[in-house]
Design a protein around this motif. Structure first.
Motif, PDB file in Angstrom:
ATOM      1  N   LEU A  29       0.829  -1.212   0.000  1.00 42.11           N
ATOM      2  CA  LEU A  29       0.000   0.000   0.000  1.00 42.11           C
ATOM      3  C   LEU A  29       0.857   1.253   0.000  1.00 42.11           C
ATOM      4  O   LEU A  29       0.592   2.191  -0.748  1.00 42.11           O
ATOM      5  N   GLN A  30       1.889   1.261   0.854  1.00 42.07           N
ATOM      6  CA  GLN A  30       2.699   2.471   0.863  1.00 42.07           C
ATOM      7  C   GLN A  30       3.447   2.623  -0.459  1.00 42.07           C
ATOM      8  O   GLN A  30       3.687   3.735  -0.927  1.00 42.07           O
ATOM      9  N   PHE A  31       3.749   1.487  -1.106  1.00 37.70           N
ATOM     10  CA  PHE A  31       4.325   1.580  -2.456  1.00 37.70           C
ATOM     11  C   PHE A  31       3.305   2.184  -3.425  1.00 37.70           C
ATOM     12  O   PHE A  31       3.626   3.065  -4.226  1.00 37.70           O
ATOM     13  N   ALA A  32       2.053   1.705  -3.319  1.00 39.79           N
ATOM     14  CA  ALA A  32       1.007   2.182  -4.237  1.00 39.79           C
ATOM     15  C   ALA A  32       0.806   3.688  -4.088  1.00 39.79           C
ATOM     16  O   ALA A  32       0.675   4.402  -5.082  1.00 39.79           O
ATOM     17  N   ILE A  33       0.825   4.166  -2.842  1.00 42.28           N
ATOM     18  CA  ILE A  33       0.566   5.584  -2.616  1.00 42.28           C
ATOM     19  C   ILE A  33       1.682   6.439  -3.193  1.00 42.28           C
ATOM     20  O   ILE A  33       1.447   7.507  -3.728  1.00 42.28           O
ATOM     21  N   SER A  34       2.912   5.934  -3.116  1.00 40.24           N
ATOM     22  CA  SER A  34       4.015   6.763  -3.594  1.00 40.24           C
ATOM     23  C   SER A  34       4.432   6.439  -5.025  1.00 40.24           C
ATOM     24  O   SER A  34       5.471   6.897  -5.471  1.00 40.24           O
ATOM     25  N   THR A  35       3.631   5.651  -5.746  1.00 33.53           N
ATOM     26  CA  THR A  35       3.997   5.300  -7.129  1.00 33.53           C
ATOM     27  C   THR A  35       4.234   6.544  -7.964  1.00 33.53           C
ATOM     28  O   THR A  35       3.396   7.428  -8.004  1.00 33.53           O
ATOM     29  N   PHE A  36       5.370   6.589  -8.608  1.00 33.82           N
ATOM     30  CA  PHE A  36       5.680   7.745  -9.450  1.00 33.82           C
ATOM     31  C   PHE A  36       6.342   7.324 -10.760  1.00 33.82           C
ATOM     32  O   PHE A  36       5.783   7.499 -11.841  1.00 33.82           O
ATOM     33  N   ASP A  37       7.522   6.689 -10.615  1.00 37.44           N
ATOM     34  CA  ASP A  37       8.322   6.405 -11.815  1.00 37.44           C
ATOM     35  C   ASP A  37       7.621   5.452 -12.785  1.00 37.44           C
ATOM     36  O   ASP A  37       7.713   5.612 -13.997  1.00 37.44           O
ATOM     37  N   LEU A  38       6.886   4.484 -12.232  1.00 32.74           N
ATOM     38  CA  LEU A  38       6.198   3.510 -13.087  1.00 32.74           C
ATOM     39  C   LEU A  38       5.200   4.217 -14.003  1.00 32.74           C
ATOM     40  O   LEU A  38       5.201   4.015 -15.219  1.00 32.74           O
ATOM     41  N   VAL A  39       4.355   5.070 -13.411  1.00 35.16           N
ATOM     42  CA  VAL A  39       3.344   5.774 -14.200  1.00 35.16           C
ATOM     43  C   VAL A  39       4.002   6.742 -15.160  1.00 35.16           C
ATOM     44  O   VAL A  39       3.574   6.896 -16.302  1.00 35.16           O
ATOM     45  N   ARG A  40       5.033   7.392 -14.689  1.00 36.43           N
ATOM     46  CA  ARG A  40       5.673   8.385 -15.540  1.00 36.43           C
ATOM     47  C   ARG A  40       6.222   7.730 -16.807  1.00 36.43           C
ATOM     48  O   ARG A  40       6.110   8.280 -17.889  1.00 36.43           O
ATOM     49  N   ALA A  41       6.787   6.541 -16.648  1.00 37.80           N
ATOM     50  CA  ALA A  41       7.350   5.876 -17.826  1.00 37.80           C
ATOM     51  C   ALA A  41       6.259   5.203 -18.650  1.00 37.80           C
ATOM     52  O   ALA A  41       6.354   5.136 -19.868  1.00 37.80           O
ATOM     53  N   LEU A  42       5.227   4.681 -17.998  1.00 36.81           N
ATOM     54  CA  LEU A  42       4.233   3.880 -18.717  1.00 36.81           C
ATOM     55  C   LEU A  42       3.231   4.757 -19.462  1.00 36.81           C
ATOM     56  O   LEU A  42       3.026   4.583 -20.668  1.00 36.81           O
ATOM     57  N   THR A  43       2.572   5.673 -18.776  1.00 37.05           N
ATOM     58  CA  THR A  43       1.537   6.482 -19.436  1.00 37.05           C
ATOM     59  C   THR A  43       1.770   7.973 -19.276  1.00 37.05           C
ATOM     60  O   THR A  43       1.119   8.764 -19.940  1.00 37.05           O
ATOM     61  N   ASN A  44       2.662   8.355 -18.380  1.00 37.94           N
ATOM     62  CA  ASN A  44       2.887   9.755 -18.037  1.00 37.94           C
ATOM     63  C   ASN A  44       1.573  10.463 -17.726  1.00 37.94           C
ATOM     64  O   ASN A  44       1.327  11.582 -18.159  1.00 37.94           O
TER      65      ASN A  44
END
Lengths: 428, 301
Positions: B227-242
């Motif tokens: 969960l704490q990973f999910a809340i702080s997700t940044f790099d994955l989204v930025r690279a995948l869909t921005n």
């Protein structure tokens, strides 16, 4: 008396060594030195600024350029950190209304005297000049210009459409796109999926429909213009463009699709002049594509200006001050602007540079001529998608609306126009 | 016989231990606390390009909460957070149970499943952005194989794009859940299982009634970490869909970065960051309370 190394002597000696260079500097004969930061580290941008550094060194200067590769924001973070630490670079890359915004947080250099000596003001587009002298004094110097609404036509797609006439108005543009579609071009519009990409489609549409409305709504943020019919018409045109684009691009950069564009799988590209450099670097030939000014309904070219610039930050050191003067002189020099633009594919800021000679491409000549004509008919406006018309916060708020509209085909042009006006209000 | 060394005082002998533990701990705690306090302070100031003093009350918070970007990001976080946590835990558990069957090549398989964890999220995002691109990846592959009506275009579908992030995140981190679960499965007392077998319980029943209930503490750990990973997700989204298509896959961390560094609105960015911290606390505080309750129960048992 034998020389003994006492602690005191050692200390005095080292103080003298440390003080000497400062002493030498203060005694006249200062060697101009320039600390500069920019994001230009690789490709044609990197090559161009390296060449500029060579020229600086040829004039007897010390060139200390620290590139911060990546997005412009990365460079800005470094600049912010240096300013907050009280150690700004003598000169840094910055452009558009950000020059005015940033000049409020740290003192800048008054360049009026050196600009007047070079007679630079006469040869710069008026809207562009205004951006570099917030508060009435020159504090930054534009270096090169791109137009963000150049129209690139794929030779093979034109063949498929059996067309050879370059479209001038949006109606002709739409006809050509239909013809390309009928002729077997899978996607008449080549595109990427980034935010500026979507923003460029909108600004090209609006400025092409009415440069006056563009100036009032986007540059001056007049409420009446933002709710005017031209905005809706522009969104309607953007919808047409979006329907002709490849939806499968995700968040890709426009350059990913250049091969499909050249192959005639995609037909037309509305992109900045920099695409020419990218096409050439990718190994494509000038015969593969044609460059023309973006569609304009009144027939006269509309030029959406994007210009890179250097801002000069106040420093007390005599050598840095000498370096700033030298740098300013170089940036305004027609020969240097020629060298720079020939490397990057842009056009010079100076409208008096002759582009007929060797080293210039037809695309650059077309762009330079479009700029001249656009200035003459007062149709040279500042690009929104590339942060020239508004500060970053306002631009981002506008592009939020535009990019959502491009990707979500259930939003009506009227709705989008309302949302744009609301977004502007919210970001004010 | 070696001569006896002079006895050092107890505290000197233990000095290296104290230094090893307390210095880094205090340093990092000081950093964490001071920067958090600083961010909270900034969120109440009118700062834009650089931090400035001043007081605007809750204006930054109301501006962030009212923005479309934040609303979309918050809804996405609820969906992404719950889907990702549940599915990655489930996937990890299934993998762990399958691996626990004393199969051959377990070590190799375990490494393979754990491997994605060694890859940076930016790489994961980029690779999946190509795989999921309908014109280049999986959809095209299936089309080329002959099934031309096949559709898998979630990456460019506004409503489904958030699920592509779920997929990529599960691929990345279900191996981690698997490793924890596997350790849990192995630590179940073999005697109890033997006893159950003697009593005639089948494997399904043993899993359902004995092994899985004993996995509760590990499940909670997995859920909280994910969960704490999910809340702080940044790099994955930025690279995948921005954050795209459009602004359909915004997440809070993207909004914070965007406000602070792209829009140069430090005050609002700080407000969004504080809101993220509050969301994180909403997850971590109940967990801490649960741990506390457990320890008390253990102490009094």
């Amino acid at each position: 008396m034998p020389i003994t190394t006492t602690r005191r002597r050692l200390l005095a000696g080292s103080v003298a060594t440390l003080a000497f260079p400062a002493f030498a500097r203060a005694q006249g004969a200062v060697k101009p030195r320039l600390t500069a930061i920019s994001q230009w580290s690789a490709g044609s941008d990197g090559a161009a600024i390296t060449a500029l550094g060579k020229k600086f060194e040829e004039k007897g200067g010390v060139w200390q350029h620290s590139p911060v590769p990546g997005f412009t924001t990365e460079m800005m973070n470094k600049l912010r950190a240096q300013i907050m630490a009280g150690d700004p670079p003598a000169c840094s890359q910055l452009k558009g209304p950000e020059i005015a915004a940033w000049s409020k947080i740290a003192p800048t250099v008054d360049l009026d005297a050196v600009v007047a000596a070079a007679g630079y003001e006469k040869v710069v587009a008026p809207d562009l000049a205004k951006l570099h002298k917030p508060g009435g004094k020159w504090i930054a110097l534009p270096l090169q210009i791109y137009s963000t609404n150049m129209l690139f036509l794929s030779k093979r797609a034109m063949d498929k459409a059996k067309a050879d006439k370059i479209p001038v108005t949006w109606a002709e543009f739409n006809d050509l796109a239909e013809k390309m579609k009928a002729g077997g071009v899978a996607f008449p519009i080549a595109n990427g999926g980034t935010r500026p990409d979507d923003g460029q489609k909108f600004e090209a549409a609006l400025a092409g429909i009415s440069p006056l409305a563009y100036r009032a709504a986007i540059m001056n943020l007049e409420k009446k213009a933002l709710e005017g019919p031209e905005i809706k018409a522009a969104f309607a045109q953007v919808r047409k463009i979006a329907d002709w684009m490849d939806p499968n691009v995700g968040a890709q950069h426009f350059s990913t699709n250049l091969k499909r564009f050249v192959d005639g799988d995609m037909g037309m590209m509305i992109m900045g002049g920099w695409a020419q450099g990218v096409l050439r670097n990718a190994g494509f030939k000038f015969e593969d594509f044609t460059i023309a000014p973006g569609p304009s309904d009144n027939g006269k070219p509309v030029f959406l200006l994007n210009a890179d610039a250097f801002i000069f930050w106040q420093r007390k050191e005599a050598d840095l001050q000498a370096g700033q003067t030298l740098m300013a002189q170089l940036v305004m020099d027609p020969a240097i602007q020629t060298m720079y633009s020939q490397i990057t594919g842009s056009i010079p800021v100076r409208t008096d540079v002759d582009l007929s000679g060797e080293g210039w491409s037809d695309g650059q000549r077309t762009t330079a001529k479009a700029l001249k004509d656009a200035i003459a008919s007062n149709q040279a406006v500042l690009s929104m998608a590339h942060n020239m018309a508004q500060e970053n916060g306002m631009t981002a708020a506008m592009i939020d609306v535009i990019t959502e509209y491009v990707k979500n085909k259930t939003i009506k042009p009227e709705q989008a126009a309302t949302r744009l006006a609301e977004a502007v209000e919210g970001a004010r | 016989m070696r001569p006896a060394r002079p006895a050092l005082p107890e505290w000197v002998r233990r000095l290296p231990e104290y230094l090893m533990i307390w210095v880094p701990l205090l340093l990092s705690a000081a950093h964490l606390v001071s920067f958090s306090l600083w961010t909270i302070w900034i969120s109440f100031t009118p700062s834009t390009l650089i931090p400035v003093t001043g007081w605007v009350g809750l204006r930054n918070y109301s501006a962030v909460a009212a923005s479309r970007n934040w609303q979309i990001a918050f809804d996405n976080l609820l969906l992404f957070g719950s889907a990702f946590v549940v599915l990655s835990a489930a996937t990890g558990l299934i993998l762990a149970i399958l691996l626990d069957q004393r199969i051959r090549g377990e070590n190799v398989l375990r490494s393979i499943f754990l491997y994605p964890l060694a890859v940076s999220f930016v790489v994961t995002g980029t690779v999946w952005s190509w795989l999921l691109n309908p014109g280049l990846g999986i959809q095209k592959l299936v089309h080329d194989l002959g099934w031309t009506s096949f559709r898998f275009d979630w990456l460019i579908d506004r409503d489904m794009a958030i699920w592509t992030i779920v997929i990529a995140a599960i691929w990345q981190s279900s191996g981690f859940a698997m490793a924890l679960f596997l350790a849990g499965l192995r630590s179940v007392d073999a005697d109890i299982i033997k006893a159950a077998q003697i009593d005639g319980a089948g494997p399904v029943r043993i899993y359902r009634r004995i092994i899985l209930p004993s996995l509760w503490p590990i499940t909670i750990t997995v859920v909280v970490i994910q969960l704490q990973f999910a809340i702080s997700t940044f790099d994955l989204v930025r690279a995948l869909t921005n954050g795209g298509p459009g602004i359909a896959t915004q997440l809070p961390a993207l909004v914070v970065y965007d406000l602070m560094f792209q829009r140069s609105l430090l005050g609002r960015g700080a407000a969004a960051a504080v809101l993220m911290l509050l969301i994180l606390l909403a997850v971590l505080l109940p967990y801490a309370a649960w741990r506390y309750a457990q320890r008390r129960r253990a102490a009094y048992a």
